[in-house]
Design an enzyme around this catalytic site. Structure first.
Site, mmCIF file in Angstrom:
data_model
loop_
_atom_site.group_PDB
_atom_site.id
_atom_site.type_symbol
_atom_site.label_atom_id
_atom_site.label_comp_id
_atom_site.label_asym_id
_atom_site.label_seq_id
_atom_site.Cartn_x
_atom_site.Cartn_y
_atom_site.Cartn_z
ATOM 1 C CB SER A 59 -0.854 0.138 1.369
ATOM 2 O OG SER A 59 -1.665 -1.284 1.105
HETATM 3 N N1 SAH Z 1 -1.188 -4.694 4.271
HETATM 4 C C1 SAH Z 1 -0.193 -4.450 3.129
HETATM 5 C C2 SAH Z 1 -1.264 -4.837 1.834
HETATM 6 C C3 SAH Z 1 -0.900 -5.819 0.903
HETATM 7 S S1 SAH Z 1 -1.878 -5.770 -0.586
HETATM 8 C C4 SAH Z 1 0.840 -3.851 2.985
HETATM 9 O O1 SAH Z 1 1.265 -3.399 4.147
HETATM 10 O O2 SAH Z 1 1.201 -3.174 2.171
HETATM 11 C C5 SAH Z 1 -3.360 -6.769 0.071
HETATM 12 C C6 SAH Z 1 -2.867 -8.050 0.319
HETATM 13 O O3 SAH Z 1 -4.435 -8.713 0.690
HETATM 14 C C7 SAH Z 1 -2.259 -9.178 -0.865
HETATM 15 O O4 SAH Z 1 -1.082 -9.640 -0.306
HETATM 16 C C8 SAH Z 1 -3.580 -10.152 -0.794
HETATM 17 O O5 SAH Z 1 -2.940 -11.629 -1.326
HETATM 18 C C9 SAH Z 1 -4.238 -10.184 0.162
HETATM 19 N N2 SAH Z 1 -5.282 -10.746 0.336
HETATM 20 C C10 SAH Z 1 -6.246 -10.765 -0.615
HETATM 21 N N3 SAH Z 1 -7.521 -11.587 -0.224
HETATM 22 C C11 SAH Z 1 -7.352 -11.829 1.055
HETATM 23 C C12 SAH Z 1 -8.132 -12.873 1.944
HETATM 24 N N4 SAH Z 1 -9.217 -13.234 1.734
HETATM 25 N N5 SAH Z 1 -7.599 -13.062 3.048
HETATM 26 C C13 SAH Z 1 -6.123 -12.635 3.238
HETATM 27 N N6 SAH Z 1 -5.329 -11.976 2.511
HETATM 28 C C14 SAH Z 1 -5.989 -11.773 1.395
#
Ligand code: SAH
Length: 218
Positions: A59
Site C-alpha cells: 500500500s
Molecule cells: N497490508 C499490505 C497490503 C498488501 S496488498 C501492506 O502493508 O502493504 C493486500 C493483500 O491482501 C495481498 O497480499 C493479498 O494477497 C491479500 N488478500 C486478498 N484477499 C485475501 C483474503 N481473503 N485473506 C487474506 N489476505 C488476502
C-alpha cells in the site's frame, strides 16, 4: 534512507494524512524498504503502491497513514489485519499498539505470508505480530474478539465474520466496492451485540479480497 523517510513523513504531515504524533513516530521508525522486494527498495520513499509479486502491491504510505489515523490505535490493543502483503502496514500497527498489544495478520497467498513473517521477524516485530496463512474473509476466530479489524484488500460487502469478531465499541475498517475500480473505505462501529453503525469515508483503490466472504477466485 532515514533522510528520505523523514522527508516523506514530513510531506504526509503537511498534506494532512498524518495527524497525530503517534502515527508520525511509528512511520518514522519503520523502514519501509525492509518490507519490499530488493529490486524496488530504491522507490521505498515515493508515496505510491508498488509491486510485491503474486500480482499484489504494498500500500502507498499515505494509505497506511489514513488507516492508522482512522483506527485510533492505542497501546495494548488486540488487532486483526486482513492482507499482510510483505508486512509493512503490520509493522506500523505493531509500533502503535506496542509490546503490550498484539496484531494477528492473515494472508491468503502462502509465499507472501512467508515473506511477511520473515520481514517482521528480521525487524523485531515477531513477538507482537502473528502471521496466519488462510482466507481472511473468515477473520481469525481463534483470537476474537478484537478491538480493531482492518482489511487492506477490497470486498464486495463487509464480510459478516469480521463484524462478528469485533468487540463491542470496536471499529472495523475495510474497502468495499467493485472488483477493480471504484471502492469506498467503510468504517463500522459495533455499538452493541446486534447493532452496528457504518460510515463511508471516500474513494480508494485496493486489490480484491478473494475468499468465501469476498470475491470468488477466478
Ligand atoms: N497490508 C499490505 C497490503 C498488501 S496488498 C501492506 O502493508 O502493504 C493486500 C493483500 O491482501 C495481498 O497480499 C493479498 O494477497 C491479500 N488478500 C486478498 N484477499 C485475501 C483474503 N481473503 N485473506 C487474506 N489476505 C488476502
Amino acid at each position: 534512507m532515514k533522510k528520505e523517510r523523514e522527508e516523506l513523513v514530513d510531506k504526509l504531515l503537511s498534506n494532512g494524512y498524518i495527524k497525530t504524533d503517534e502515527v508520525r513516530n511509528a512511520m518514522l521508525k519503520v523502514p519501509r524498504e525492509e518490507f519490499m522486494p530488493l529490486e524496488n527498495r530504491k522507490y521505498a520513499y515515493i508515496d505510491q503502491p508498488l509491486p510485491i509479486g503474486e500480482g499484489q502491491t504494498i500500500s502507498a504510505p499515505h494509505m497506511v497513514a489514513i488507516i492508522c489515523e482512522i483506527l485510533k490505535l492505542k497501546k495494548g490493543m488486540k488487532v486483526l489485519e486482513i492482507g499482510s502483503g510483505f508486512g509493512y502496514n503490520a509493522a506500523v500497527v505493531a509500533e502503535l499498539i506496542g509490546s503490550e498489544g498484539h496484531l494477528y495478520t492473515v494472508e491468503r497467498i502462502e509465499k507472501l505470508a512467508t515473506s511477511a513473517e520473515e520481514n517482521l521477524k528480521r525487524n523485531g516485530y515477531n513477538k507482537c505480530v502473528t502471521v496466519i496463512h488462510q482466507d481472511g474473509t473468515k477473520g481469525f476466530k481463534e483470537e476474537a474478539p478484537y478491538d480493531r479489524i482492518y482489511a487492506t484488500a477490497s470486498a464486495p460487502q463487509v464480510p459478516e465474520p469480521l463484524k462478528e469478531q469485533l468487540k463491542i465499541c470496536g471499529r472495523l475498517l475495510t474497502p468495499v466496492g467493485s472488483h477493480n475500480f471504484f471502492q469506498e473505505l467503510v468504517c463500522v462501529h459495533r455499538v452493541s451485540e446486534n447493532e452496528y453503525e457504518s460510515i463511508k469515508l471516500g474513494g480508494v483503490a485496493f486489490v480484491p479480497m478473494i475468499g468465501v466472504h469476498g470475491w470468488p477466485e477466478k
